[in-house]
Design a protein around this motif. Structure first.
Motif, PDB file in Angstrom:
ATOM      1  N   SER A 108      26.756  66.390  -2.471  1.00  0.00           N
ATOM      2  CA  SER A 108      25.526  65.998  -1.540  1.00  0.00           C
ATOM      3  C   SER A 108      24.775  66.983  -1.597  1.00  0.00           C
ATOM      4  CB  SER A 108      25.864  65.767  -0.059  1.00  0.00           C
ATOM      5  OG  SER A 108      26.754  64.371  -0.110  1.00  0.00           O
ATOM      6  N   LEU A 112      20.937  67.249  -2.515  1.00  0.00           N
ATOM      7  CA  LEU A 112      19.818  67.779  -1.755  1.00  0.00           C
ATOM      8  C   LEU A 112      19.032  69.089  -2.459  1.00  0.00           C
ATOM      9  CD1 LEU A 112      18.444  68.504   1.177  1.00  0.00           C
ATOM     10  CD2 LEU A 112      20.272  69.865   1.577  1.00  0.00           C
ATOM     11  N   THR A 116      15.138  68.981  -3.114  1.00  0.00           N
ATOM     12  CA  THR A 116      14.328  69.614  -1.890  1.00  0.00           C
ATOM     13  C   THR A 116      14.897  71.400  -2.258  1.00  0.00           C
ATOM     14  OG1 THR A 116      14.585  67.841  -0.561  1.00  0.00           O
ATOM     15  CG2 THR A 116      13.821  70.107   0.422  1.00  0.00           C
ATOM     16  N   ASP A 121      16.613  73.559   8.159  1.00  0.00           N
ATOM     17  CA  ASP A 121      18.033  73.131   8.908  1.00  0.00           C
ATOM     18  C   ASP A 121      18.190  71.498   8.939  1.00  0.00           C
ATOM     19  OD1 ASP A 121      19.163  75.453   8.869  1.00  0.00           O
ATOM     20  OD2 ASP A 121      18.789  76.082  11.009  1.00  0.00           O
ATOM     21  N   GLN A 122      16.821  70.815   9.208  1.00  0.00           N
ATOM     22  CA  GLN A 122      16.810  69.554   9.466  1.00  0.00           C
ATOM     23  C   GLN A 122      17.182  68.832   8.169  1.00  0.00           C
ATOM     24  OE1 GLN A 122      12.993  68.235  11.205  1.00  0.00           O
ATOM     25  NE2 GLN A 122      14.001  66.135  11.407  1.00  0.00           N
ATOM     26  N   ASP A 123      16.502  69.168   7.022  1.00  0.00           N
ATOM     27  CA  ASP A 123      16.782  68.617   5.653  1.00  0.00           C
ATOM     28  C   ASP A 123      18.146  68.650   5.539  1.00  0.00           C
ATOM     29  OD1 ASP A 123      13.840  68.366   5.212  1.00  0.00           O
ATOM     30  OD2 ASP A 123      14.030  70.288   4.111  1.00  0.00           O
ATOM     31  N   ASP A 125      20.829  69.010   7.468  1.00  0.00           N
ATOM     32  CA  ASP A 125      21.512  68.094   8.485  1.00  0.00           C
ATOM     33  C   ASP A 125      21.445  66.685   8.172  1.00  0.00           C
ATOM     34  OD1 ASP A 125      22.036  70.470   9.875  1.00  0.00           O
ATOM     35  OD2 ASP A 125      20.727  69.960  11.336  1.00  0.00           O
ATOM     36  N   SER A 126      20.120  66.251   7.600  1.00  0.00           N
ATOM     37  CA  SER A 126      20.027  64.825   7.370  1.00  0.00           C
ATOM     38  C   SER A 126      20.572  64.413   6.019  1.00  0.00           C
ATOM     39  CB  SER A 126      18.247  64.504   7.339  1.00  0.00           C
ATOM     40  OG  SER A 126      18.214  63.308   6.664  1.00  0.00           O
ATOM     41  N   ALA A 127      20.420  65.426   5.083  1.00  0.00           N
ATOM     42  CA  ALA A 127      21.222  65.138   3.719  1.00  0.00           C
ATOM     43  C   ALA A 127      22.687  65.118   3.833  1.00  0.00           C
ATOM     44  CB  ALA A 127      20.678  66.146   2.777  1.00  0.00           C
ATOM     45  N   SER A 129      24.451  64.587   6.734  1.00  0.00           N
ATOM     46  CA  SER A 129      25.015  63.686   7.874  1.00  0.00           C
ATOM     47  C   SER A 129      26.216  62.781   7.277  1.00  0.00           C
ATOM     48  CB  SER A 129      23.870  63.120   8.705  1.00  0.00           C
ATOM     49  OG  SER A 129      23.429  62.008   7.921  1.00  0.00           O
ATOM     50  N   ARG A 142      26.117  74.622   5.894  1.00  0.00           N
ATOM     51  CA  ARG A 142      24.703  74.880   6.172  1.00  0.00           C
ATOM     52  C   ARG A 142      24.331  76.307   5.457  1.00  0.00           C
ATOM     53  NH1 ARG A 142      21.998  74.696  11.738  1.00  0.00           N
ATOM     54  NH2 ARG A 142      22.137  72.492  11.632  1.00  0.00           N
TER      55      ARG A 142
END
Length: 154
Positions: A108, A112, A116, A121-123, A125-127, A129, A142
Motif C-alpha cells: 500500500s 501511495l 503521490t 499525513d492525511q494522504d 492515513d487515507s491510503a 486506512s 507513517r
C-alpha cells in the motif's frame, strides 16, 4: 475451462483454477508465493494486498478470473526505486514488530508513493486506512512513508 493467463511478478503465468478462486489462494497455493498473508478473508485488514495493474487490491476477495490478462505484483516481485526507498525506510525506522501485516503495508505504501510522491499525513492515513496492524505500529509506518518520500526527492 481454459487456463487463466496473467503476468505474475513480471513473468507470464497460466493457471488452471476455478475463476472464482481468490487471487490470494492461487498465488499462495499454486504459484508458491507466500509473502502475501491471509488475515480476515473479507478485504478488511489489508494483509493480502497485492498490486493489480499497479493498483493495490485485496487479493483475498479478488476472483482470479476477474483479472485475467492483468499484471499482478506480490511483495516478492516488488522492485524499483519507490519499492527500495520504502523497504529501506522500513528497516531504518524499525517499523516491523510481529511482521504479519507488513507485506500489505509495504504494498500500500509503494502504491501511495507511486501516485503521490509527497504525501501529507492525511494522504497517508487515507491510503493506509485499509491496512490493520495488530501491533499498532502506525506511527512508525507513517514516519517510514515520509522517510521514503524524502529519500525519493534526492
Amino acid at each position: 475451462m481454459p487456463p487463466i493467463k496473467l503476468t505474475l511478478n513480471g513473468k507470464p503465468w497460466s493457471v488452471d483454477a476455478d475463476p472464482d478462486m481468490p487471487l490470494l489462494w492461487a498465488v499462495r497455493e499454486i504459484a508458491g508465493k507466500t509473502g502475501s498473508k491471509f488475515g480476515c478473508g473479507a478485504a478488511q485488514c489489508g494483509a493480502c494486498t497485492m498490486h493489480v495493474d499497479g493498483q493495490p487490491v485485496r487479493s483475498c476477495s479478488t476472483p482470479i478470473g476477474s483479472i485475467a490478462g492483468s499484471k499482478v505484483t506480490t511483495i516478492e516481485g516488488l522492485e524499483g526505486k519507490v519499492a527500495k526507498a520504502v523497504q529501506d525506510a522500513w528497516v531504518k525506522l524499525d517499523v516491523v514488530q510481529c511482521g504479519y501485516c507488513q507485506s500489505g503495508q509495504i504494498m500500500s505504501a509503494v502504491a501511495l508513493l507511486t501516485d503521490t510522491p509527497k504525501p501529507t499525513d492525511q494522504d497517508i492515513d487515507s491510503a493506509m486506512s485499509g491496512n490493520l496492524c495488530r501491533c499498532s505500529t502506525y506511527v512508525r509506518i507513517r514516519a517510514a512513508i515520509h522517510e521514503a518520500a524524502k529519500a525519493l526527492e534526492i
